[in-house]
Design a protein around this motif. Structure first.
Motif: not given
Length: 140
Positions: A31-33, A38-40, A42-47, A117-118
């Motif tokens: 919620a704070e990020a 968050i998008a990154y 999610e990308l890491v999680s998928r990969e 990473p961002p």
């Protein structure tokens, strides 16, 4: 057999950043990020799910280890990612079967992610890999 990691989800704490040369740490909830973090995640999680859910012998072994661990077949991992997008360090959470942690580490350490990473993201990213029975592994 249940298929591990059809779904990998980011944990409540997106990251834990440790300032260089200090023992202090910061945590950020999703919620704070920033949205880019968050998008990154999610990308890491998928990969990570693609690798951990694959047919590689190490992935098959990891699934067996997680399934045999108990009623809730989940493995929680912390991932450190270098500025070049390569996973440099993987740690399993306390309580994870050591062999399962080592199997996950052998699969993910050195993984080249599709994006870097961002800027400013706090590391490690924490993910939870959950085994889900899809029926496909039973030939249904």
């Amino acid at each position: 057999m249940m298929r591990l990691l059809r779904r990998v989800t980011a944990l409540a704490s997106l990251g834990l950043g440790v300032a260089a040369g200090t023992a202090s740490a910061q945590q950020v909830t999703p919620a704070e990020a920033p949205a880019t973090w968050i998008a990154y995640a999610e990308l890491v999680s998928r990969e990570a799910a693609t690798i951990l859910g694959g047919d590689d012998a190490r992935a098959l072994n990891l699934r067996k280890l997680v399934q045999s661990a108990g009623a809730t077949p989940v493995i929680k991992l912390s991932l450190w990612i270098g500025p070049d997008g390569i996973v440099t360090r993987v740690e399993a959470a306390t309580g994870v079967e050591p062999a399962a942690g080592e199997a996950a580490r052998s699969l993910l350490k050195g993984l080249k992610l599709s994006q870097v990473p961002p800027a400013g993201i706090l590391l490690p990213l924490r993910i939870a890999a959950r085994a889900e029975d899809t029926g496909a592994d039973r030939g249904e």
